[in-house]
Write an enzyme that holds these catalytic residues in place. Structure first.
Site, PDB file in Angstrom:
ATOM      1  N   GLY A 168     -38.885 -42.457 -35.424  1.00 34.55           N
ATOM      2  CA  GLY A 168     -39.090 -41.790 -34.139  1.00 34.55           C
ATOM      3  C   GLY A 168     -39.774 -42.739 -33.158  1.00 34.55           C
ATOM      4  O   GLY A 168     -40.612 -43.559 -33.549  1.00 34.55           O
ATOM      5  N   LEU A 222     -42.909 -31.927 -42.742  1.00 36.21           N
ATOM      6  CA  LEU A 222     -41.807 -32.151 -41.799  1.00 36.21           C
ATOM      7  C   LEU A 222     -41.853 -31.183 -40.619  1.00 36.21           C
ATOM      8  O   LEU A 222     -42.173 -30.004 -40.769  1.00 36.21           O
ATOM      9  CB  LEU A 222     -40.470 -31.998 -42.526  1.00 36.21           C
ATOM     10  CG  LEU A 222     -40.250 -32.931 -43.724  1.00 36.21           C
ATOM     11  CD1 LEU A 222     -38.862 -32.706 -44.324  1.00 36.21           C
ATOM     12  CD2 LEU A 222     -40.438 -34.385 -43.333  1.00 36.21           C
ATOM     13  N   HIS A 223     -41.531 -31.703 -39.454  1.00 37.42           N
ATOM     14  CA  HIS A 223     -41.421 -30.867 -38.242  1.00 37.42           C
ATOM     15  C   HIS A 223     -40.113 -31.201 -37.545  1.00 37.42           C
ATOM     16  O   HIS A 223     -39.337 -32.040 -38.022  1.00 37.42           O
ATOM     17  CB  HIS A 223     -42.642 -31.070 -37.332  1.00 37.42           C
ATOM     18  CG  HIS A 223     -42.927 -32.508 -37.016  1.00 37.42           C
ATOM     19  ND1 HIS A 223     -42.056 -33.305 -36.315  1.00 37.42           N
ATOM     20  CD2 HIS A 223     -43.987 -33.303 -37.324  1.00 37.42           C
ATOM     21  CE1 HIS A 223     -42.564 -34.513 -36.191  1.00 37.42           C
ATOM     22  NE2 HIS A 223     -43.739 -34.547 -36.805  1.00 37.42           N
ATOM     23  N   LYS A 243     -41.956 -41.999 -31.035  1.00 34.97           N
ATOM     24  CA  LYS A 243     -43.359 -41.683 -30.742  1.00 34.97           C
ATOM     25  C   LYS A 243     -44.284 -42.781 -31.267  1.00 34.97           C
ATOM     26  O   LYS A 243     -45.226 -43.173 -30.597  1.00 34.97           O
ATOM     27  CB  LYS A 243     -43.776 -40.346 -31.365  1.00 34.97           C
ATOM     28  CG  LYS A 243     -45.219 -39.999 -31.023  1.00 34.97           C
ATOM     29  CD  LYS A 243     -45.707 -38.779 -31.720  1.00 34.97           C
ATOM     30  CE  LYS A 243     -46.050 -39.015 -33.146  1.00 34.97           C
ATOM     31  NZ  LYS A 243     -47.310 -39.760 -33.374  1.00 34.97           N
ATOM     32  N   GLN A 256     -51.788 -47.169 -45.756  1.00 32.85           N
ATOM     33  CA  GLN A 256     -51.815 -47.273 -44.295  1.00 32.85           C
ATOM     34  C   GLN A 256     -52.963 -46.482 -43.669  1.00 32.85           C
ATOM     35  O   GLN A 256     -53.050 -46.371 -42.450  1.00 32.85           O
ATOM     36  CB  GLN A 256     -50.462 -46.887 -43.695  1.00 32.85           C
ATOM     37  CG  GLN A 256     -50.060 -45.429 -43.819  1.00 32.85           C
ATOM     38  CD  GLN A 256     -48.628 -45.208 -43.368  1.00 32.85           C
ATOM     39  OE1 GLN A 256     -47.693 -45.540 -44.083  1.00 32.85           O
ATOM     40  NE2 GLN A 256     -48.426 -44.643 -42.187  1.00 32.85           N
ATOM     41  N   GLY A 262     -39.338 -33.004 -35.157  1.00 34.53           N
ATOM     42  CA  GLY A 262     -39.092 -34.426 -34.898  1.00 34.53           C
ATOM     43  C   GLY A 262     -38.376 -35.065 -36.094  1.00 34.53           C
ATOM     44  O   GLY A 262     -37.386 -35.785 -35.936  1.00 34.53           O
ATOM     45  N   HIS A 263     -38.874 -34.768 -37.306  1.00 33.63           N
ATOM     46  CA  HIS A 263     -38.210 -35.304 -38.502  1.00 33.63           C
ATOM     47  C   HIS A 263     -36.803 -34.733 -38.637  1.00 33.63           C
ATOM     48  O   HIS A 263     -35.869 -35.437 -39.007  1.00 33.63           O
ATOM     49  CB  HIS A 263     -38.999 -34.918 -39.767  1.00 33.63           C
ATOM     50  CG  HIS A 263     -40.388 -35.465 -39.822  1.00 33.63           C
ATOM     51  ND1 HIS A 263     -41.506 -34.675 -39.777  1.00 33.63           N
ATOM     52  CD2 HIS A 263     -40.837 -36.737 -39.926  1.00 33.63           C
ATOM     53  CE1 HIS A 263     -42.588 -35.429 -39.863  1.00 33.63           C
ATOM     54  NE2 HIS A 263     -42.210 -36.682 -39.944  1.00 33.63           N
TER      55      HIS A 263
HETATM   56  O1  PAF Z   1     -44.106 -42.784 -39.696  1.00 31.33           O
HETATM   57  C1  PAF Z   1     -44.446 -42.440 -40.855  1.00 31.33           C
HETATM   58  O2  PAF Z   1     -44.383 -41.268 -41.233  1.00 31.33           O
HETATM   59  C2  PAF Z   1     -44.954 -43.493 -41.825  1.00 31.33           C
HETATM   60  O3  PAF Z   1     -45.685 -44.475 -41.161  1.00 31.33           O
HETATM   61  C3  PAF Z   1     -43.825 -44.125 -42.673  1.00 31.33           C
HETATM   62  C4  PAF Z   1     -42.848 -44.893 -41.828  1.00 31.33           C
HETATM   63  C5  PAF Z   1     -43.101 -43.049 -43.441  1.00 31.33           C
HETATM   64  C6  PAF Z   1     -44.433 -45.115 -43.677  1.00 31.33           C
HETATM   65  O4  PAF Z   1     -45.336 -44.479 -44.541  1.00 31.33           O
END
Ligand code: PAF
Length: 281
Positions: free
Chosen positions: A147, A33-34, A149, A61, A36-37
């Site tokens: 976000g 986490l940074h 971004k 992904q 932005g989160h």
């Molecule tokens: O943006 C992200 O961090 C990821 O793509 C997400 C939405 C958590 C899905 O794994």
């Protein structure tokens, strides 16, 4: 704050909260986490009674040869930050729990998932929309925040939520930037000092595009050229795509008579940097 590891526990928590009439706010993340989160978490906290953050590096992904193995992971730091932000539940499931063996069902938003980032990373958005669907089923939030971004991700997820009639409000919050203008991203920590300096050309490119639009009379090609120039001047940067597109369909705009989205992906060594800006004539 409670750390929740199992899907059934998270579902029970969500059911209990809903049963008590509480509003659940959700921030899905891949951890590390940074600021932005944290901005997403703070906004979600304003809008909900119960805040859930998920931390899960989603293998589905990442394509073959991408950075799944070396993607930054900091479970202790994440938990500390979540406690400091007053998060109620940190959902950090084991991969086997979220992906039991032999799945045959995937979620894919056609068309939108195939352009730009999807063209360079086939299967990426199928992985994102599948995991986000699962997380929405488990956490059952009233509001979920992303976000800006990752503009294409937000557009794809919004479309999925509409098409599959998920009962959730999707909120997309502005990109948070470092002092040097670079959009915050967990991947920024891969950059060497030289690469970091070169990457500052990206926010300059976005500014050049906005400026060209403000001057008036610009064609989409001229705006794209204005944005490409600062990036192309950097040897350490390689543009993968840089396009001016419609903010809903992601199709290239042919004339600049309304709002449009300038989206780009730039490779800096092994690191992929994404950014975007809205331009308005
Ligand atoms: O943006 C992200 O961090 C990821 O793509 C997400 C939405 C958590 C899905 O794994």
């Amino acid at each position: 704050m409670e750390i929740v590891r199992r899907v059934h526990s998270m579902k029970e928590i969500a059911d209990r909260a809903r049963g008590r009439g509480l509003r659940i706010g959700f921030v899905p993340t891949m951890g590390s986490l940074h600021e932005g989160h944290l901005t997403l978490i703070r906004k979600t906290d304003e809008l909900a009674d119960v805040v859930v953050v998920s931390s899960f590096v989603n293998p589905a992904q990442f394509g073959p040869g991408e950075d799944f193995e070396r993607y930054p992971r900091d479970p202790t730091g994440d938990a500390d930050l979540c406690v400091a932000e007053g998060v109620d539940y940190l959902f950090a499931p084991d991969p086997e729990n979220l992906y039991p063996p032999g799945p045959r069902t995937f979620v894919e938003v056609e068309g939108l998932s195939a352009r730009l980032e999807g063209a360079s990373r086939p299967g990426h958005f199928r992985g994102v929309t599948t995991i986000v669907s699962k997380l929405l089923q488990v956490v059952r939030p009233h509001v979920v925040t992303f976000g800006a971004k990752d503009a294409q991700q937000a557009i794809v997820v919004k479309r999925m939520v509409v098409d599959l009639m998920f009962d959730v409000e999707v909120l997309v919050l502005p990109t948070v930037r470092d002092d040097d203008g670079l959009a915050l991203s967990s991947r920024n920590r891969y950059l060497s000092p030289e690469q970091r300096t070169a990457a500052q050309a990206i926010p300059r490119a976005l500014e050049a595009a906005r400026q060209r639009v403000t001057e008036g009379g610009a064609t989409p090609e001229e705006v794209v050229a204005a944005a490409r120039a600062p990036i192309e001047a950097q040897e350490l940067l390689q543009i993968d795509y840089l396009e001016l597109v419609d903010g809903e369909t992601l199709e290239p705009v042919e004339t600049l008579d309304g709002e449009a989205l300038l989206v780009l992906a730039v490779d800096c060594g092994e690191t992929r940097l994404l950014d975007n800006t809205t331009v308005r004539p």
